[in-house]
Design a protein around this motif. Structure first.
Motif, PDB file in Angstrom:
ATOM      1  N   ALA A 150      -2.583  -1.445  -0.213  1.00 59.16           N
ATOM      2  CA  ALA A 150      -3.274  -2.519   0.502  1.00 59.16           C
ATOM      3  C   ALA A 150      -2.831  -3.887  -0.006  1.00 59.16           C
ATOM      4  O   ALA A 150      -2.689  -4.838   0.779  1.00 59.16           O
ATOM      5  N   PHE A 151      -2.598  -3.991  -1.314  1.00 58.02           N
ATOM      6  CA  PHE A 151      -2.107  -5.266  -1.838  1.00 58.02           C
ATOM      7  C   PHE A 151      -0.740  -5.599  -1.266  1.00 58.02           C
ATOM      8  O   PHE A 151      -0.472  -6.749  -0.899  1.00 58.02           O
ATOM      9  N   ALA A 152       0.134  -4.593  -1.187  1.00 56.70           N
ATOM     10  CA  ALA A 152       1.479  -4.840  -0.647  1.00 56.70           C
ATOM     11  C   ALA A 152       1.406  -5.350   0.777  1.00 56.70           C
ATOM     12  O   ALA A 152       2.190  -6.227   1.174  1.00 56.70           O
ATOM     13  N   ARG A 153       0.449  -4.838   1.558  1.00 61.72           N
ATOM     14  CA  ARG A 153       0.285  -5.336   2.921  1.00 61.72           C
ATOM     15  C   ARG A 153      -0.174  -6.789   2.896  1.00 61.72           C
ATOM     16  O   ARG A 153       0.352  -7.628   3.627  1.00 61.72           O
ATOM     17  N   ARG A 173      -1.037  -1.746 -11.335  1.00 61.62           N
ATOM     18  CA  ARG A 173      -1.385  -0.818 -10.250  1.00 61.62           C
ATOM     19  C   ARG A 173      -0.926  -1.362  -8.895  1.00 61.62           C
ATOM     20  O   ARG A 173      -0.710  -0.606  -7.955  1.00 61.62           O
ATOM     21  N   CYS A 174      -0.816  -2.699  -8.787  1.00 59.97           N
ATOM     22  CA  CYS A 174      -0.354  -3.291  -7.525  1.00 59.97           C
ATOM     23  C   CYS A 174       1.094  -2.915  -7.226  1.00 59.97           C
ATOM     24  O   CYS A 174       1.522  -2.992  -6.081  1.00 59.97           O
ATOM     25  N   TYR A 175       1.842  -2.542  -8.270  1.00 61.13           N
ATOM     26  CA  TYR A 175       3.253  -2.215  -8.066  1.00 61.13           C
ATOM     27  C   TYR A 175       3.486  -0.715  -7.935  1.00 61.13           C
ATOM     28  O   TYR A 175       4.615  -0.262  -7.772  1.00 61.13           O
ATOM     29  N   LEU A 176       2.393   0.047  -7.971  1.00 62.35           N
ATOM     30  CA  LEU A 176       2.479   1.471  -7.698  1.00 62.35           C
ATOM     31  C   LEU A 176       2.208   1.694  -6.216  1.00 62.35           C
ATOM     32  O   LEU A 176       1.306   1.090  -5.638  1.00 62.35           O
ATOM     33  N   GLN A 177       2.984   2.578  -5.606  1.00 62.28           N
ATOM     34  CA  GLN A 177       2.983   2.670  -4.157  1.00 62.28           C
ATOM     35  C   GLN A 177       1.615   2.943  -3.555  1.00 62.28           C
ATOM     36  O   GLN A 177       1.193   2.259  -2.622  1.00 62.28           O
ATOM     37  N   GLU A 178       0.893   3.931  -4.076  1.00 61.86           N
ATOM     38  CA  GLU A 178      -0.375   4.269  -3.438  1.00 61.86           C
ATOM     39  C   GLU A 178      -1.509   3.329  -3.839  1.00 61.86           C
ATOM     40  O   GLU A 178      -2.129   2.720  -2.954  1.00 61.86           O
TER      41      GLU A 178
END
Length: 357
Positions: free
Chosen positions: A325-328, A316-321
């Motif tokens: 927050a993880f990507a940030r 789920r961390c690699y899905l955009q929505e």
């Protein structure tokens, strides 16, 4: 640590974190929001307008903001550093003049002392010069990377090498000084609403009343613990948030991560305890090496915590929505090793100290 913040500020930072990261929220609104919550005044004596306490309370405040937004915490770091410089200055009139607007968030404070921190460690020469002209100083040079340069008003602390010889100065420059030019915001990978830009100084003339310290080499060791300690607050907050998220995503076949999560949490708490003890005892003033080592350890803890969050949350961390927050936080974690003094610079200093021992 989020309990340091009023609930409305926590909610606003949480809702605004991505906009702050992408530059979609004006930087002009961030510092006033932090100031309304009284954050710049934490650790500032009550008799001069603060809320009292010590620098450790300020580190807690930076960490609490970093749990929600590292960019906002970075701005608070620069602002609170400038305030600390005034607190540690012998120039009482400058402090009295500038402090009220800084505490209220009407004007931003910025620290451009990264260059002089590296200068003290023998890593690079000073990039700003000062020459005496009558009773004034004329300042020339460049500040290549400064945060919290609010477009509508800022004060920035800079170190300047005296052209006539003698110890370097620490001076306070203002956004409207003739000859001072702020560039456009730097094209950062994230943290875009942090008012981060470069400053060029061409014949900037200031009165001597704007000198924060007459002897940078003697003065800086006294402010370096707060400078780096508040940076550590940024790492503490980010690591704490990633560990919290990782624990939330526990279960579902990921119990295997529990020992690593517990170990990282314990390590973080131990580093915090050592950091706070050193700051409160002033041990880092004369013995900065342990502080450098703690900064390095915290960067490693951040990397471990964010990696554990990724593993705990899974795809789920690699899905955009769902992974937004993880990507940030992943981008934010990439910034922690780069904050001056960077990990490379700190390790260089430690290696030199070891050789000299």
């Amino acid at each position: 640590m989020s309990s340091v913040l009023p609930q409305d500020l926590t909610e606003w930072l949480s809702a605004s974190a991505d906009g702050i990261d992408f530059g979609e929220i004006s930087a002009e609104v961030i510092l006033p929001r932090l100031a309304r919550a009284g954050l710049p005044g934490i650790g500032v004596p009550e008799k001069i307008g603060g809320s009292g306490g010590d620098i450790v309370r300020s580190v807690h405040a930076v960490a609490a903001v970093a749990e929600q937004s590292l960019a906002a915490a970075f701005m608070l770091w620069g602002h609170r550093c400038f305030i600390e410089f005034l607190l540690k200055s012998a120039n009482a009139s400058l402090r009295k003049k500038l402090l009220p607007d800084l505490l209220a968030g009407r004007v931003a404070g910025a620290s451009a002392l990264s260059n002089v921190m590296k200068f003290l460690a023998g890593l690079e020469p000073l990039q700003v010069t000062a020459r005496s002209e009558g009773g004034d100083l004329t300042i020339d040079g460049k500040l290549p990377w400064v945060t919290n340069l609010r477009q509508k008003g800022f004060n920035v602390a800079a170190a300047a090498d005296r052209t006539e010889g003698g110890p370097a100065l620490i001076v306070s420059l203002a956004h409207d000084d003739e000859g001072l030019t702020r560039t456009r915001d730097l094209e950062l990978m994230g943290m875009r609403s942090s008012d981060t830009a470069a400053v060029t100084l061409s014949g900037v003339r200031i009165p001597r009343e704007r000198i924060i310290a007459e002897n940078a080499q003697e003065w800086l060791p006294g402010v370096r613990p707060a400078f780096i300690g508040l940076q550590c607050g940024m790492a503490i907050g980010l690591a704490r948030r990633s560990l919290t998220e990782a624990i939330t995503f526990g279960g579902a076949g990921r119990d295997i991560l529990s020992p690593s999560l517990a170990e990282t949490d314990v390590r973080l708490r131990e580093i915090e305890a050592q950091l706070f003890a050193g700051l409160r005892s002033d041990a880092f003033v004369t013995r900065p090496v342990p502080l450098f080592e703690l900064r390095i350890e915290l960067a490693e803890v951040v990397a471990d915590a964010v990696a554990l969050e990724l593993q705990a949350a899974g795809g789920r961390c690699y899905l955009q929505e769902p992974g937004r927050a993880f990507a940030r936080r992943w981008r934010e974690s990439a910034f922690i090793p780069l904050i001056t003094p960077s990990l490379v610079q700190l390790r260089t200093v430690l290696a030199s100290a070891k050789k000299a021992a």
